[in-house]
Design a protein around this motif. Structure first.
Motif, PDB file in Angstrom:
ATOM      1  N   GLU A 110    -114.638 -36.569  -8.189  1.00  0.00           N
ATOM      2  CA  GLU A 110    -115.514 -37.437  -7.397  1.00  0.00           C
ATOM      3  C   GLU A 110    -115.641 -36.905  -5.973  1.00  0.00           C
ATOM      4  OE1 GLU A 110    -117.123 -40.022  -8.562  1.00  0.00           O
ATOM      5  OE2 GLU A 110    -116.181 -40.134 -10.541  1.00  0.00           O
ATOM      6  N   ASN A 111    -116.844 -37.009  -5.423  1.00  0.00           N
ATOM      7  CA  ASN A 111    -117.080 -36.613  -4.038  1.00  0.00           C
ATOM      8  C   ASN A 111    -116.256 -37.513  -3.117  1.00  0.00           C
ATOM      9  OD1 ASN A 111    -118.037 -35.967  -1.494  1.00  0.00           O
ATOM     10  ND2 ASN A 111    -120.185 -35.911  -2.109  1.00  0.00           N
ATOM     11  N   LEU A 112    -115.383 -36.899  -2.320  1.00  0.00           N
ATOM     12  CA  LEU A 112    -114.494 -37.670  -1.451  1.00  0.00           C
ATOM     13  C   LEU A 112    -115.278 -38.566  -0.496  1.00  0.00           C
ATOM     14  CD1 LEU A 112    -111.330 -37.485  -1.342  1.00  0.00           C
ATOM     15  CD2 LEU A 112    -111.611 -36.272   0.810  1.00  0.00           C
ATOM     16  N   ALA A 113    -116.449 -38.115  -0.078  1.00  0.00           N
ATOM     17  CA  ALA A 113    -117.263 -38.883   0.865  1.00  0.00           C
ATOM     18  C   ALA A 113    -117.761 -40.192   0.264  1.00  0.00           C
ATOM     19  CB  ALA A 113    -118.449 -38.043   1.340  1.00  0.00           C
ATOM     20  N   GLU A 114    -117.734 -40.298  -1.069  1.00  0.00           N
ATOM     21  CA  GLU A 114    -118.229 -41.499  -1.736  1.00  0.00           C
ATOM     22  C   GLU A 114    -117.108 -42.452  -2.134  1.00  0.00           C
ATOM     23  OE1 GLU A 114    -120.533 -40.066  -4.996  1.00  0.00           O
ATOM     24  OE2 GLU A 114    -122.040 -39.091  -3.719  1.00  0.00           O
ATOM     25  N   LEU A 115    -115.870 -42.101  -1.789  1.00  0.00           N
ATOM     26  CA  LEU A 115    -114.727 -42.963  -2.078  1.00  0.00           C
ATOM     27  C   LEU A 115    -114.322 -43.725  -0.823  1.00  0.00           C
ATOM     28  CD1 LEU A 115    -112.524 -40.501  -4.178  1.00  0.00           C
ATOM     29  CD2 LEU A 115    -113.941 -42.368  -5.051  1.00  0.00           C
ATOM     30  N   SER A 116    -113.808 -44.929  -1.001  1.00  0.00           N
ATOM     31  CA  SER A 116    -113.368 -45.718   0.150  1.00  0.00           C
ATOM     32  C   SER A 116    -112.065 -45.156   0.706  1.00  0.00           C
ATOM     33  CB  SER A 116    -113.161 -47.182  -0.254  1.00  0.00           C
ATOM     34  OG  SER A 116    -112.006 -47.312  -1.073  1.00  0.00           O
ATOM     35  N   GLU A 117    -111.762 -45.515   1.945  1.00  0.00           N
ATOM     36  CA  GLU A 117    -110.522 -45.058   2.568  1.00  0.00           C
ATOM     37  C   GLU A 117    -109.304 -45.550   1.791  1.00  0.00           C
ATOM     38  OE1 GLU A 117    -111.242 -46.667   6.398  1.00  0.00           O
ATOM     39  OE2 GLU A 117    -112.317 -44.903   7.127  1.00  0.00           O
ATOM     40  N   ARG A 118    -109.383 -46.770   1.253  1.00  0.00           N
ATOM     41  CA  ARG A 118    -108.276 -47.307   0.465  1.00  0.00           C
ATOM     42  C   ARG A 118    -108.086 -46.507  -0.823  1.00  0.00           C
ATOM     43  NH1 ARG A 118    -105.704 -52.147   0.460  1.00  0.00           N
ATOM     44  NH2 ARG A 118    -107.256 -53.042   1.872  1.00  0.00           N
ATOM     45  N   ASN A 119    -109.200 -46.172  -1.484  1.00  0.00           N
ATOM     46  CA  ASN A 119    -109.107 -45.375  -2.705  1.00  0.00           C
ATOM     47  C   ASN A 119    -108.416 -44.045  -2.438  1.00  0.00           C
ATOM     48  OD1 ASN A 119    -112.342 -46.445  -4.010  1.00  0.00           O
ATOM     49  ND2 ASN A 119    -110.299 -47.201  -4.502  1.00  0.00           N
ATOM     50  N   LEU A 153    -106.804 -28.131   5.808  1.00  0.00           N
ATOM     51  CA  LEU A 153    -107.011 -28.355   4.374  1.00  0.00           C
ATOM     52  C   LEU A 153    -106.483 -29.727   3.962  1.00  0.00           C
ATOM     53  CD1 LEU A 153    -106.067 -24.939   2.696  1.00  0.00           C
ATOM     54  CD2 LEU A 153    -108.298 -26.065   2.616  1.00  0.00           C
ATOM     55  N   ALA A 154    -105.257 -30.038   4.413  1.00  0.00           N
ATOM     56  CA  ALA A 154    -104.648 -31.323   4.060  1.00  0.00           C
ATOM     57  C   ALA A 154    -105.450 -32.483   4.647  1.00  0.00           C
ATOM     58  CB  ALA A 154    -103.205 -31.369   4.555  1.00  0.00           C
ATOM     59  N   SER A 155    -105.895 -32.345   5.892  1.00  0.00           N
ATOM     60  CA  SER A 155    -106.657 -33.417   6.541  1.00  0.00           C
ATOM     61  C   SER A 155    -107.979 -33.669   5.833  1.00  0.00           C
ATOM     62  CB  SER A 155    -106.911 -33.061   8.012  1.00  0.00           C
ATOM     63  OG  SER A 155    -105.701 -32.996   8.734  1.00  0.00           O
ATOM     64  N   LEU A 156    -108.623 -32.601   5.373  1.00  0.00           N
ATOM     65  CA  LEU A 156    -109.899 -32.751   4.672  1.00  0.00           C
ATOM     66  C   LEU A 156    -109.707 -33.402   3.306  1.00  0.00           C
ATOM     67  CD1 LEU A 156    -111.599 -29.349   5.556  1.00  0.00           C
ATOM     68  CD2 LEU A 156    -112.428 -31.609   6.202  1.00  0.00           C
ATOM     69  N   MET A 157    -108.662 -33.001   2.582  1.00  0.00           N
ATOM     70  CA  MET A 157    -108.480 -33.577   1.246  1.00  0.00           C
ATOM     71  C   MET A 157    -108.046 -35.041   1.311  1.00  0.00           C
ATOM     72  SD  MET A 157    -104.964 -31.911  -0.336  1.00  0.00           S
ATOM     73  CE  MET A 157    -105.438 -30.207  -0.026  1.00  0.00           C
ATOM     74  N   MET A 158    -107.479 -35.471   2.458  1.00  0.00           N
ATOM     75  CA  MET A 158    -107.115 -36.877   2.621  1.00  0.00           C
ATOM     76  C   MET A 158    -108.222 -37.683   3.302  1.00  0.00           C
ATOM     77  SD  MET A 158    -103.026 -36.897   3.482  1.00  0.00           S
ATOM     78  CE  MET A 158    -103.087 -35.698   4.816  1.00  0.00           C
ATOM     79  N   GLY A 159    -109.340 -37.028   3.594  1.00  0.00           N
ATOM     80  CA  GLY A 159    -110.491 -37.740   4.140  1.00  0.00           C
ATOM     81  C   GLY A 159    -110.411 -38.047   5.617  1.00  0.00           C
ATOM     82  N   PHE A 160    -109.478 -37.406   6.348  1.00  0.00           N
ATOM     83  CA  PHE A 160    -109.381 -37.653   7.784  1.00  0.00           C
ATOM     84  C   PHE A 160    -110.582 -37.075   8.530  1.00  0.00           C
ATOM     85  CE2 PHE A 160    -104.468 -37.616   7.368  1.00  0.00           C
ATOM     86  CZ  PHE A 160    -104.516 -38.893   6.831  1.00  0.00           C
ATOM     87  N   TRP A 161    -111.141 -35.987   7.992  1.00  0.00           N
ATOM     88  CA  TRP A 161    -112.327 -35.358   8.553  1.00  0.00           C
ATOM     89  C   TRP A 161    -113.328 -35.120   7.429  1.00  0.00           C
ATOM     90  CZ3 TRP A 161    -112.694 -34.889  13.751  1.00  0.00           C
ATOM     91  CH2 TRP A 161    -111.513 -34.847  14.495  1.00  0.00           C
ATOM     92  N   GLN A 162    -114.593 -34.998   7.805  1.00  0.00           N
ATOM     93  CA  GLN A 162    -115.636 -34.660   6.846  1.00  0.00           C
ATOM     94  C   GLN A 162    -116.149 -33.253   7.149  1.00  0.00           C
ATOM     95  OE1 GLN A 162    -116.544 -36.563   4.222  1.00  0.00           O
ATOM     96  NE2 GLN A 162    -114.958 -38.010   4.864  1.00  0.00           N
ATOM     97  N   PRO A 163    -116.334 -32.411   6.129  1.00  0.00           N
ATOM     98  CA  PRO A 163    -116.832 -31.054   6.383  1.00  0.00           C
ATOM     99  C   PRO A 163    -118.278 -31.069   6.855  1.00  0.00           C
ATOM    100  CG  PRO A 163    -116.747 -31.491   4.023  1.00  0.00           C
ATOM    101  CD  PRO A 163    -116.101 -32.667   4.694  1.00  0.00           C
ATOM    102  N   GLN A 164    -118.636 -30.043   7.645  1.00  0.00           N
ATOM    103  CA  GLN A 164    -120.030 -29.927   8.080  1.00  0.00           C
ATOM    104  C   GLN A 164    -120.940 -29.540   6.911  1.00  0.00           C
ATOM    105  OE1 GLN A 164    -117.578 -28.627  10.416  1.00  0.00           O
ATOM    106  NE2 GLN A 164    -117.881 -30.573  11.474  1.00  0.00           N
ATOM    107  N   SER A 165    -120.378 -28.800   5.963  1.00  0.00           N
ATOM    108  CA  SER A 165    -121.131 -28.463   4.755  1.00  0.00           C
ATOM    109  C   SER A 165    -120.147 -28.268   3.613  1.00  0.00           C
ATOM    110  CB  SER A 165    -121.964 -27.190   4.965  1.00  0.00           C
ATOM    111  OG  SER A 165    -121.129 -26.070   5.203  1.00  0.00           O
ATOM    112  N   GLY A 166    -120.656 -28.372   2.392  1.00  0.00           N
ATOM    113  CA  GLY A 166    -119.795 -28.270   1.224  1.00  0.00           C
ATOM    114  C   GLY A 166    -119.246 -29.627   0.816  1.00  0.00           C
ATOM    115  N   THR A 167    -118.447 -29.622  -0.249  1.00  0.00           N
ATOM    116  CA  THR A 167    -117.948 -30.870  -0.824  1.00  0.00           C
ATOM    117  C   THR A 167    -116.465 -30.763  -1.149  1.00  0.00           C
ATOM    118  OG1 THR A 167    -120.112 -31.247  -1.852  1.00  0.00           O
ATOM    119  CG2 THR A 167    -118.267 -32.560  -2.680  1.00  0.00           C
TER     120      THR A 167
END
Length: 255
Positions: free
Chosen positions: A125-134, A105-119
């Protein structure tokens, strides 16, 4: 003859030495190859092609919308159709057995991994659309194992905010209950933390890490078993430091 026998002994010794060197070379070739593979696994991670955005107006709430995730080469899913909401300013304890998905859960919310489905959403804001710095600007994490660089204590704390003044560094250290310890050292804030922080106890390293996070002042704090394996006195000081770190934050405690 004696001469042939002596010659055979000499040659066998030379061959044995050569084979020993060859075996040693093969061993190091395997070790170095494995090390190189680990380095490449980091350097070859694709960088998100997403521009930095102005996130000042974003809130620090986090949500999972029907998130499913499985680690690469793993048959079982770590998370399956998970939907959760964590409002701004909330304090959430994530509790479960080892392997139950807490760290996932923590890794996904920090953007370390991307889910296979869902958001996964951060501030709506969709995490996938934010930069790593953001994403990195939003999170501070305090873990059980703390890494300190082989440089001064001041520079180790400043990692949280490289432009910080000495006054800001000391203010963070006071809140983390580590200032008195630092000024009691012969070189004070100029004291080297030593390689991997070997000069300090686990509790002292932990409080330096918390000072670093206090200086960063991110709106979301993740505490990953931060007080595990500490003695009573250190745990009391660290808990006081964590209380400072959690003020007016969205907090996740993994236990």
């Amino acid at each position: 003859t004696v001469t042939r026998f002596i010659l055979a002994l000499i040659l066998s010794g030379l061959f044995s030495s050569s084979f020993a060197k060859l075996a040693t070379f093969q061993h190091f070739r395997i070790v170095y190859g494995q090390s190189l593979a680990r380095v490449r696994s980091i350097t070859e991670v694709p960088v998100k092609d997403t521009a930095d955005r102005d996130t000042d107006a974003m809130q620090s709430d986090v949500s999972f919308e029907h998130v499913t995730f499985a680690y690469p080469n793993k048959k079982d899913r770590a998370l399956s159709d998970v939907s959760l909401q964590f409002p701004k300013g909330s304090h959430t304890a994530i509790v479960g057995e080892s392997g139950s998905g807490k760290s996932t859960l923590a890794s996904l919310m920090m953007g370390f991994w991307q889910p296979q489905s869902g958001t996964v959403r951060l501030g709506g804001e969709n995490l996938a659309e934010l930069s790593e710095r953001n994403i990195a600007d939003f999170f501070s994490i305090v873990q059980q194992e703390v890494f300190l660089f082989n440089t001064s204590i001041r520079d180790n704390i400043r990692i949280g905010k490289p432009s910080a003044t000495q006054r800001e560094v000391e203010t963070a250290a006071r809140k983390a209950r580590i200032h008195d310890f630092i000024v009691g050292l012969p070189s004070g804030y100029d004291t080297s933390a030593g390689e991997v922080g070997v000069k300090f106890s686990g509790g002292e390293k932990q409080r330096i890490s918390i000072a670093r996070m206090l200086l960063k002042d991110s709106p979301i704090v993740i505490l990953d078993e931060a007080t595990a394996a500490l003695d009573g006195e250190n745990e009391k000081l660290i808990q006081e430091a964590l209380d400072e770190l959690q003020r007016n934050k969205t907090v996740f405690t993994i236990a």
